[in-house]
Design a protein around this motif. Structure first.
Motif, short mmCIF file in Angstrom:
data_model
loop_
_atom_site.label_atom_id
_atom_site.label_comp_id
_atom_site.label_asym_id
_atom_site.label_seq_id
_atom_site.Cartn_x
_atom_site.Cartn_y
_atom_site.Cartn_z
N ASN A 1 0.84 -1.19 0.00
CA ASN A 1 0.00 0.00 0.00
C ASN A 1 0.88 1.25 0.00
N SER B 1 0.36 4.45 0.80
CA SER B 1 0.34 5.30 2.01
C SER B 1 1.14 4.65 3.14
N SER C 1 -8.80 4.34 9.28
CA SER C 1 -10.10 4.98 9.45
C SER C 1 -10.27 5.42 10.90
N ASN D 1 -11.99 -1.68 8.41
CA ASN D 1 -12.64 -1.89 7.13
C ASN D 1 -11.64 -2.51 6.15
N THR D 2 -12.07 -2.72 4.90
CA THR D 2 -11.21 -3.39 3.93
C THR D 2 -9.92 -2.63 3.69
N GLU D 3 -10.00 -1.31 3.60
CA GLU D 3 -8.79 -0.51 3.37
C GLU D 3 -7.86 -0.58 4.57
N ASP D 4 -8.42 -0.57 5.79
CA ASP D 4 -7.60 -0.73 7.00
C ASP D 4 -6.86 -2.06 6.95
N GLU E 1 -6.06 -3.83 4.34
CA GLU E 1 -5.02 -3.78 3.32
C GLU E 1 -3.74 -3.14 3.88
N LYS E 2 -3.92 -2.08 4.64
CA LYS E 2 -2.77 -1.39 5.23
C LYS E 2 -2.12 -2.25 6.33
#
Length: 424
Positions: free
Chosen positions: A2, A4, A286, A328-331, A333-334
């Motif tokens: 990722n 970021s 998030s 969440n999904t983005e969390d 992924e990170k």
């Protein structure tokens, strides 16, 4: 990775693209200093053990193993053909891990743990997985504890002598010989007798981290051929990230064992927690997840590794390990990117230590007589992709030097390896 997360890690001095050749050379330079009597990070401890001197005969040996988490004891019986059987095995907690102990209480606990062997054998082979200065009579003087063991009065003591005193107080009357060795030596010895190897390495990546190898006779060091314990955990020639520094400051012994704290089983989980909590404070995740994760009090290497394993499974792209913390999904992924970077660094540092030991052995030039690399530790064998990545990095580090080696596929049998010290 990722993007970021990549920026976040770089801002805090955690670099993904390590120069492994340069790091290996720094480790080798430090090893040379230690062997030459100069100031070094690693202790480079002579053991007065030459594995080529092993002559196994029919006998039984009491084996005790004081590790980072567990205290194990058993009876090892060798047969005429050199095969060994282990009996009366028992595992308890390592003394000094629950609360601070005095010297007397520390050794009394050990004596009570092996009371069932009273009068059965005269030889005790003691695998003591902490920094020791080994004496020529194969006792060991503890120089420091690591892995969060709390028994400060034991530092500076001759472990074998103190154990014999405690056993006499428990009613042992036979003449005892206690042989001290480090777990890396036990791992190394476990690899002997399997085939025609030109030399041996022992490597541990479990609760702690360390390596040992057979130093050839070399006039510059004034040493006979023998096993050297590096105390790799103490190597300090690595620039720590902000996360590493925070973890060290909160540890029981700040400033000690800096290399071990980068990646061993006792520290990787807490290090991962420090990293994601800093990310939460800086808005990497998030708001819902950040608020929850800052309240989390602990995280283990097993949880980190399980998250990585499950996140590649068929049930979905990411594990539900952090679902209760509102990830969440983005969390997720990170989280995957951060955890993967941490365990990948574990493999990178492991490969550098093994490569340095291989070079120092000055062996393995003949493909028919490789160097035996005998490893132990659940962090090495069971953590997400650590073993396969270590092999990949190690191949790149050694292929130009044409060193032939063989990493044993199974975890080294520390118990049998420890018992073999009775025959040197």
């Amino acid at each position: 990775m990722n993007q970021s997360v990549k920026i976040f890690l770089a801002q805090h001095g955690f670099y993904l693209d390590l120069d492994l050749n340069a790091l290996t050379n720094e480790i080798l330079t430090d090893m040379d200093k230690g062997l030459s009597g100069k100031k070094s990070y690693q202790d480079m401890i002579p053991t007065y053990f030459d594995p080529s001197a092993i002559k196994i005969h029919e006998t039984s040996v009491i084996v005790i193993d004081a590790g980072g988490t567990n205290f194990r004891s058993s009876l090892v019986t060798f047969n005429k053909d050199g095969s060994a059987s282990v009996s009366d095995f028992q595992k308890t907690k390592m003394p000094g891990t629950d609360c601070e102990l005095s010297k007397k209480d520390f050794f009394s606990q050990i004596a009570r743990n092996i009371s069932r062997f009273k009068g059965k054998c005269n030889e005790i082979c003691f695998c003591f997985s902490y920094a020791m200065a080994i004496t020529e009579d194969h006792d060991g003087i503890l120089t420091s504890f690591s892995k969060e063991v709390k028994a400060p009065e034991v530092v500076g003591c001759k472990i074998g002598d103190e154990l014999k005193k405690a056993l006499r107080e428990e009613g042992w009357q036979n003449e005892l010989k206690v042989i001290l060795l480090n777990d890396t030596v036990s791992a190394l010895l476990a690899g002997t007798g399997k085939k025609n190897y030109s030399s041996y390495i022992g490597f541990i990546l479990g609760t702690g981290m360390n390596s040992a190898y057979v130093q050839p006779q070399k006039s510059g060091y004034g040493l006979n051929r023998q096993i050297i314990v590096c105390e790799s955990a103490k190597f300090g020639g690595f620039k720590n990230s902000d996360f590493d520094i925070l973890l060290d400051e909160k540890s029981l012994h700040p400033g000690s064992s800096p290399f071990e704290k980068l990646c061993s089983g006792a520290y990787l989980g807490p290090l991962a927690l420090e990293t994601i909590q800093m990310g939460a404070r800086e808005g990497l995740f998030s708001p819902e997840f950040s608020s929850s994760i800052e309240k989390r009090e602990s995280l283990s290497l097993i949880e980190v590794s399980d998250f990585l394993e499950q996140s590649e499974g068929e049930e979905g792209p990411y594990s539900d390990l952090f679902k209760k913390e509102n990830a969440n999904t983005e969390d997720c992924e990170k989280l995957f990117s951060i955890f993967d970077a941490l365990v990948n660094r574990m493999a990178q540092l492991a490969s550098c230590l093994i490569a340095a030991a291989l070079i120092q052995c000055e062996a393995g030039w003949n493909e028919e007589e490789p160097v035996c690399v005998s490893c132990n530790g659940s962090s090495f064998f069971k953590s997400y992709k650590v073993l396969e990545r270590t092999k990949e990095y190690l191949k790149k580090l050694t292929e130009a030097k044409k060193i032939h080696y063989e990493i044993l596929p199974e975890e080294a049998d520390i118990t049998v390896g420890t018992a073999k010290a009775a025959f040197i």
